[in-house]
Scaffold this motif. Structure first.
Motif, mmCIF file in Angstrom:
data_model
loop_
_atom_site.group_PDB
_atom_site.id
_atom_site.type_symbol
_atom_site.label_atom_id
_atom_site.label_comp_id
_atom_site.label_asym_id
_atom_site.label_seq_id
_atom_site.Cartn_x
_atom_site.Cartn_y
_atom_site.Cartn_z
ATOM 1 N N UNK A 176 0.799 -1.196 -0.071
ATOM 2 C CA UNK A 176 0.091 0.205 0.060
ATOM 3 C C UNK A 176 0.905 1.243 -0.240
ATOM 4 N N UNK A 177 1.749 1.132 0.675
ATOM 5 C CA UNK A 177 2.807 2.551 0.709
ATOM 6 C C UNK A 177 3.607 2.435 -0.511
ATOM 7 N N UNK A 178 3.806 1.448 -1.175
ATOM 8 C CA UNK A 178 4.646 1.629 -2.660
ATOM 9 C C UNK A 178 3.560 2.521 -3.430
ATOM 10 N N UNK A 179 2.242 1.919 -3.499
ATOM 11 C CA UNK A 179 1.159 2.408 -4.231
ATOM 12 C C UNK A 179 1.061 3.953 -4.070
ATOM 13 N N UNK A 180 1.058 4.353 -2.615
ATOM 14 C CA UNK A 180 0.962 5.769 -2.307
ATOM 15 C C UNK A 180 2.245 6.609 -2.835
#
Length: 366
Positions: A267-271
């Motif tokens: 999720x952080x990578x997507x953000x």
């Protein structure tokens, strides 16, 4: 200061993706601020113990979702290392020489920290400090070393893992978690995830280095999918809500990395992907880019010395007595309200540490 910022802006190559530097700076500062917010040095009856408000106030767990940013660091690290290795190979630079340069940037600043504490710890014991207290402080200071070792190992393996699809280490994390939570005596398998868990964002960054950065649709998919998986694993899978280690807790998402932590990292990578555009626009301003550039120039020093800064502040301030939010147990609203006021003090002392010890990082980079 304005002249310095202007020079930094002018000296930056036009083709440098400043947003990646910003993501790395945000990742480092996220870890530092997160530690300062959830790590308490409780001083009672002449002893020191490390405690966390997340233990007594689990409702604060969302704080860890904001400041546990290690996945972003590994993501950018995989991307930058792969690009660097490809460029070095194109210039005819040997693998050994390339790796030696990158390892020096990690371990020379760390060697300075170890040297200082190799003197400080015996000195504290000689002055009458209890062994248990000194050991608690040394563990707090040296705990970031696990990150250096894992990151160095993945960096060394860049030529091998740069073509590895992140789904493979993700599957390993899932299988290991299933085994250690369902099979008696399989707890030791969890340490496989120390490598496999951080390989997921590292391999993702390496893939992006080879194929190009993904678009916003992929960013939204990672953010939504990883976030939903992390929430589901916490809600129904029995994983703790805190994305950091909590002293005394029976289970940790970070020690070793769990499937929930890896999903959260996706999720952080997507953000991170979604932030690339806004960051690029922001960093056209010399002041914004200067702040990012200066942070990156001292990133390892900041990361390694931030807990020493905490200890220094707590030790000196103890002369004024036990102060709320600094020496007291993190077990109530009073501590939560008092703690943020200490962050500027920690930052000021960390700046002093950086001024004194950044030379080791600068020499390694040079």
């Amino acid at each position: 200061m304005r002249d310095l910022l202007t020079r930094l802006d002018a000296a930056t190559p036009a083709d440098r993706d400043r947003a990646l530097d910003a993501l790395r700076a945000l990742a480092v500062l996220g870890v530092v601020i997160g530690h300062w917010l959830v790590t308490a040095l409780v001083m009672e009856s002449g002893t020191v113990r490390v405690a966390s408000p997340l233990r007594s106030m689990p409702q604060l767990a969302p704080v860890s979702w904001v400041f546990q940013t290690l996945a972003v660091f590994f993501l950018v690290g995989g991307l930058v290392a792969t690009r660097g290795h490809l460029r070095a190979r194109a210039r005819g630079v040997s693998y050994g020489r390339w790796l030696a340069g990158r390892a020096a940037r990690l371990f020379r600043p760390a060697a300075a920290l170890v040297a200082v504490w190799a003197v400080a710890a015996p000195a504290m014991l000689a002055w009458g400090a209890e062994l248990e207290s000194v050991w608690a402080l040394v563990k707090l200071v040296l705990s970031p070393m696990w990150f250096l070792l894992v990151f160095a190992a993945l960096t060394a393996a860049t030529p091998l893992v740069s073509r590895l699809h992140p789904a493979w280490p993700l599957a390993v994390v899932g299988v290991v978690d299933l085994a250690r939570f369902t099979v008696d005596g399989a707890d030791g398998l969890g340490w496989v995830n120390v490598v496999a868990g951080w390989l997921v964002p590292y391999c993702m960054g390496a893939a992006w280095a080879r194929r190009g950065l993904p678009g916003r649709a992929a960013g939204w998919a990672l953010l939504a999918g990883g976030g939903a998986a992390a929430v589901a694993l916490v809600t129904w899978g029995g994983y703790p809500a805190a994305m950091v280690g909590v002293p005394g807790a029976p289970l940790s998402n970070l020690d070793p990395p769990s499937l929930a932590a890896v999903a959260f990292g996706l999720a952080q990578s997507g953000a991170a992907v979604l932030l690339l555009g806004p960051l690029r626009r922001l960093l056209r301003r010399p002041a914004a880019w200067g702040a990012v550039a200066l942070t990156n120039l001292a990133a390892m020093t900041i990361f390694l010395w931030h807990q020493t800064a905490t200890i220094a502040v707590a030790s000196v301030a103890l002369l004024a007595g036990r102060l709320p939010g600094l020496h007291t147990a993190p077990d109530g609203l009073g501590w939560v309200l008092a703690r943020p006021a200490w962050l500027p003090v920690f930052a000021a002392v960390l700046l002093v540490c950086c001024t004194a010890f950044h030379v080791h990082e600068r020499r390694a980079a040079g």
